[in-house]
Design a protein around this motif. Structure first.
Motif, short mmCIF file in Angstrom:
data_model
loop_
_atom_site.label_atom_id
_atom_site.label_comp_id
_atom_site.label_asym_id
_atom_site.label_seq_id
_atom_site.Cartn_x
_atom_site.Cartn_y
_atom_site.Cartn_z
N LEU A 1 -0.38 -0.15 0.73
CA LEU A 1 -0.43 -1.42 0.03
C LEU A 1 -1.45 -2.36 0.69
O LEU A 1 -1.31 -2.70 1.87
CB LEU A 1 0.95 -2.11 0.07
N VAL B 1 8.13 -2.09 -0.83
CA VAL B 1 7.84 -0.69 -1.18
C VAL B 1 8.90 -0.16 -2.13
O VAL B 1 8.59 0.49 -3.14
CB VAL B 1 7.76 0.17 0.09
N ALA C 1 -2.64 2.24 -5.07
CA ALA C 1 -2.68 0.78 -5.23
C ALA C 1 -4.11 0.32 -5.46
O ALA C 1 -5.04 0.82 -4.83
CB ALA C 1 -2.09 0.11 -4.00
N HIS D 1 -3.06 -5.63 2.03
CA HIS D 1 -2.33 -6.78 2.58
C HIS D 1 -3.22 -8.02 2.57
O HIS D 1 -4.39 -7.97 2.96
CB HIS D 1 -1.91 -6.48 4.02
N ALA E 1 2.53 -3.38 -5.57
CA ALA E 1 1.19 -2.80 -5.48
C ALA E 1 0.39 -3.38 -4.32
O ALA E 1 -0.64 -2.81 -3.94
CB ALA E 1 0.43 -3.03 -6.78
N PHE E 2 0.84 -4.52 -3.78
CA PHE E 2 0.17 -5.15 -2.64
C PHE E 2 1.15 -6.10 -1.97
O PHE E 2 2.23 -6.38 -2.52
CB PHE E 2 -1.09 -5.91 -3.08
N THR E 3 0.80 -6.55 -0.78
CA THR E 3 1.66 -7.49 -0.07
C THR E 3 0.88 -8.73 0.33
O THR E 3 -0.33 -8.69 0.53
CB THR E 3 2.27 -6.85 1.20
N PRO F 1 5.38 4.97 1.60
CA PRO F 1 5.40 4.64 0.18
C PRO F 1 6.19 5.68 -0.60
O PRO F 1 6.34 6.82 -0.16
CB PRO F 1 3.92 4.65 -0.22
N SER G 1 1.72 -2.33 6.33
CA SER G 1 1.51 -2.41 4.89
C SER G 1 0.38 -1.49 4.45
O SER G 1 0.53 -0.74 3.48
CB SER G 1 1.20 -3.86 4.49
N GLY H 1 2.55 -7.70 -7.00
CA GLY H 1 2.63 -7.70 -5.55
C GLY H 1 3.87 -8.40 -5.01
O GLY H 1 4.57 -9.11 -5.73
#
Length: 210
Positions: free
Chosen positions: A119, A94, A13, A121, A99-101, A6, A114, A80
């Motif tokens: 992040l 990234v 996150a 997931h 902030a998320f995947t 990151p 991830s 995300g």
């Protein structure tokens, strides 16, 4: 899969529990120009939808995500990255400041990478085996996809063996059928084109007021 680090300046996150605490609706903004995507993201935030996802299926989409991330930062809203199915797409997420995947399916390598990148997931699942495999990886929230094909009864059926698992219903959801999926057991529903439809906006607002 190679590790993805990151950005040093990236904030911690939020968890999915935090992301979905404010509303049972998530916005997915796919395949639109930057200006349109940012406009719809702002519309979602104004409605009370805090969780916005922008898929990163190609380099141009990564640029759109970066623009929405910047707009979200001005409002304190994390954004995300969706369709994260490979190391390259995770790197794109990234780099854009996601902030998320989110992914359409479950890939253990992508999920681990991830999480290692900081992040949370959200993998796609469609069977009990998928659910067990995702939980074994330590993933808590899961995305039921495609929800319109699985049907609302799928969520009722999953309550028996997996009462502790929170599901996000994704795929074919709009203001007309969202309530049925929530009533069946989905914790969150994901909408996309509904945000472009002025006729659906009041119904989305009513859904958010549940």
């Amino acid at each position: 899969m190679a590790s993805v680090k990151p950005a040093r300046t990236a904030p911690v996150a939020p968890t999915f529990d935090e992301l979905f605490a404010g509303a049972p609706v998530m916005a997915i903004l796919r395949g639109m120009p930057v200006a349109t995507t940012v406009e719809l993201a702002v519309r979602a935030w104004d409605l009370g939808i805090d969780c916005v996802e922008v898929p990163v299926q190609d380099e141009a989409a990564g640029q759109v995500l970066a623009a929405v991330v910047a707009a979200g930062a001005e409002r304190g809203k994390p954004v995300g990255a969706g369709t994260v199915t490979s190391a390259g797409r995770l790197e794109r997420a990234v780099a854009a400041g996601a902030a998320f995947t989110v992914a359409p399916g479950l890939d253990a390598d992508v999920a681990r990478a991830s999480v290692a990148a900081g992040l949370p997931h959200l993998p796609g699942v469609a069977t009990p085996s998928d659910v067990q495999a995702a939980r074994a990886l330590g993933l808590t929230w899961l995305k039921a996809f495609p929800a319109s094909v699985l049907g609302a009864d799928w969520f009722q059926a999953m309550r028996g063996p997996f009462p502790e698992v929170p599901f996000v219903a994704t795929g074919g959801i709009d203001a007309g059928n969202a309530a049925a999926y929530l009533s069946a057991g989905a914790r969150v529903v994901a909408v996309g084109s509904a945000l472009e439809d002025d006729d659906q906006l009041p119904r989305l607002a009513a859904l958010l007021a549940r």
